[in-house]
Design an enzyme around this catalytic site. Sequence first.
Site, PDB file in Angstrom:
ATOM      1  N   LYS A 291     -20.943 -14.528  26.565  1.00 47.64           N
ATOM      2  CA  LYS A 291     -22.088 -14.401  25.513  1.00 47.64           C
ATOM      3  C   LYS A 291     -23.385 -14.323  26.539  1.00 47.64           C
ATOM      4  CE  LYS A 291     -20.748 -16.313  21.023  1.00 47.64           C
ATOM      5  NZ  LYS A 291     -20.611 -15.225  20.534  1.00 47.64           N
ATOM      6  N   ARG A 365     -11.018 -15.615  14.965  1.00 45.43           N
ATOM      7  CA  ARG A 365      -9.720 -14.964  14.111  1.00 45.43           C
ATOM      8  C   ARG A 365      -8.429 -15.311  14.914  1.00 45.43           C
ATOM      9  NH1 ARG A 365     -12.426  -9.012  14.974  1.00 45.43           N
ATOM     10  NH2 ARG A 365     -14.214 -10.353  15.032  1.00 45.43           N
TER      11      ARG A 365
HETATM   12  N1  BES Z   1     -18.832 -17.335  16.771  1.00 46.70           N
HETATM   13  C1  BES Z   1     -19.080 -15.837  16.814  1.00 46.70           C
HETATM   14  C2  BES Z   1     -19.672 -15.461  15.780  1.00 46.70           C
HETATM   15  C3  BES Z   1     -21.213 -15.732  15.246  1.00 46.70           C
HETATM   16  C4  BES Z   1     -22.465 -15.017  15.880  1.00 46.70           C
HETATM   17  C5  BES Z   1     -21.412 -16.902  14.543  1.00 46.70           C
HETATM   18  C6  BES Z   1     -23.513 -15.274  15.482  1.00 46.70           C
HETATM   19  C7  BES Z   1     -22.569 -17.358  14.618  1.00 46.70           C
HETATM   20  C8  BES Z   1     -23.907 -16.693  14.942  1.00 46.70           C
HETATM   21  C9  BES Z   1     -17.846 -15.379  16.807  1.00 46.70           C
HETATM   22  O1  BES Z   1     -16.905 -16.032  17.592  1.00 46.70           O
HETATM   23  C10 BES Z   1     -17.965 -14.011  17.799  1.00 46.70           C
HETATM   24  O2  BES Z   1     -18.183 -14.125  18.904  1.00 46.70           O
HETATM   25  N2  BES Z   1     -17.937 -12.876  17.202  1.00 46.70           N
HETATM   26  C11 BES Z   1     -18.315 -11.638  18.001  1.00 46.70           C
HETATM   27  C12 BES Z   1     -16.944 -10.820  17.412  1.00 46.70           C
HETATM   28  C13 BES Z   1     -16.921  -9.408  18.518  1.00 46.70           C
HETATM   29  C14 BES Z   1     -16.561  -9.792  20.050  1.00 46.70           C
HETATM   30  C15 BES Z   1     -16.042  -8.548  17.782  1.00 46.70           C
HETATM   31  C16 BES Z   1     -19.461 -11.321  17.372  1.00 46.70           C
HETATM   32  O3  BES Z   1     -19.568 -11.014  16.115  1.00 46.70           O
HETATM   33  O4  BES Z   1     -20.139 -10.702  18.001  1.00 46.70           O
HETATM   34 MN    MN Z   2     -16.762 -15.781  19.653  1.00 52.10          MN
END
Ligand code: BES
Ligand code: MN
Length: 513
Positions: A291, A365
Amino acid sequence: MIKNIRVSGFSRRPAIALELGDSNDHEYGVKIAFKTPSGQLPKTDLLIVLSAEGKKPKLPSGVSVPPNALKSFGGESRETRFADAVEGPAARVLLIGLGKGKKIDPDTVRRAAAIAVQKAEKTDAASATFWIDLALGKQAAELGQALGEGIVMGAYRLTDFKSDPKTESLKKVSIHAVTDFNRGAKIGEMTGGGNALSRRLQDTPANKMRPKDMVAEARKIARLSPRISVKAIDEKGMAKLKMGSLLSVSQGSAEPAYLIHLVYKPAKKAKRRICLVGKGLTFDSGGISIKPSARMDEMKYDMSGGAAVLGTFHSLAALNPDVEVHGLVPTSENLLNGEAVKPGDVVTACNGLTIEVLNTDAEGRLILADALAYAEETIKPDAMIDLATLTGAVVVALGHELTGVMGNDQALIDALVASGEETSEAVWPLPIVDFHKKDMKGEVGDLRNISSPGTGAGSSTAGAFLSNFVGEIPWAHLDIAGTAWGASDRDYQGGPKGTGVGVRLLLDYLRKQ
Ligand code: BES
Ligand code: MN
Ligand code: ZN
């Protein structure tokens, strides 16, 4: 330590267990007493009177305040008025408005209670007394619950990591109200306590709330009640169960993963068995698909689904609903080292499906997949509900005030939407259609963990992925990525903090089973 709270004014009813273990005390430092409003008001530092708009506030007999204090008070929702020069047993009086309307809004009462507790702290009161002299009608229990929740949630504070925490002044809260209101307030104290526990786990930094700390918290909760049992499956056990998807996420972390399994069995034989599953990612760096660094600290909240499940169990023993409840929390850390799972790797979940990990940041997931398949296979519940901070897309779609719900069973979704309205933890339906499911089919493996580029609908495709692991069991998925933290100010929660979302919602749903 709150133990065996005596509830005066009405006889004990078995529907509400009134004994409470120690640990609630850790979540909020106030002791609540329940009294019927007969006779004289006992001495108190702060008398709190809730009053509807356009009605003259009714003070207990023997208490009088300067007439100006009452005259300038209209009773609007969240309006407050202090009166210092008071005659009678109260050192001070605080009036709080409830707004107008035929019915009193429970969330206004919840907010009023939180405002009152915070004002009591600000004025260094050690004791506060709620004087509830309102036309409650059929709303008594509901409004009582809202008040109990507001007191406990409004008193929540995380001071564990301050070297010199300010000591809280408020030690004792008394509620003077009719029996039905008090019974509701007692329930509210329990549900608010679960919410506060959940928020403490959320707000605790990721180096102090590791997967093994989540396990320790679950064990503490199980010790509260003989009706709750717990086991934690470690990585060896997961390997035996062939949970390759869950195991892949913690590959790059020094912290081992666990699958927590809590069971609550009611005193009577249960008609229904419900399974709750909560994402317990104690920190999500994204893994190799790392990230951006801005606001990465917020990913300590990625265990909020798990926190909601633990908070719910904290309240369950005390509320004693006639339903068997299982709680599964897959808990791990998504970091990156030389052993970390890589984009393109294929992993195999315990139901035999193979998954191409095209993005290591779509890890929630992956851990839910094995937990859901495990529930379907070994617990065989009548319904299953998962909660997860799963997608950033749900924050774009619904913001921080609405939880997204999707699943395979309309009645279950409707029930959760209804509980959302009831608790002011709003839930909004999102679709999963065949198109979303098709888009998650893999090229090399059976499934891919992210949709194909340009598809959009990130929350729905995530839900579609999960649908492969629930079999025929009625299932709903709550995406709480927006609502778990950073919600707008509601006096009892809000701001850059955890909200404990899901606890009050699930308890409402479970109590209706
Ligand atoms: N934990 C994150 C989702 C999230 C994002 C929670 C912002 C709280 C605030 C999750 O694991 C994630 O990173 N999801 C990705 C999925 C994508 C790579 C398909 C996302 O939402 O960017
Ligand atoms: Mn994630
Ligand atoms: Zn995540």
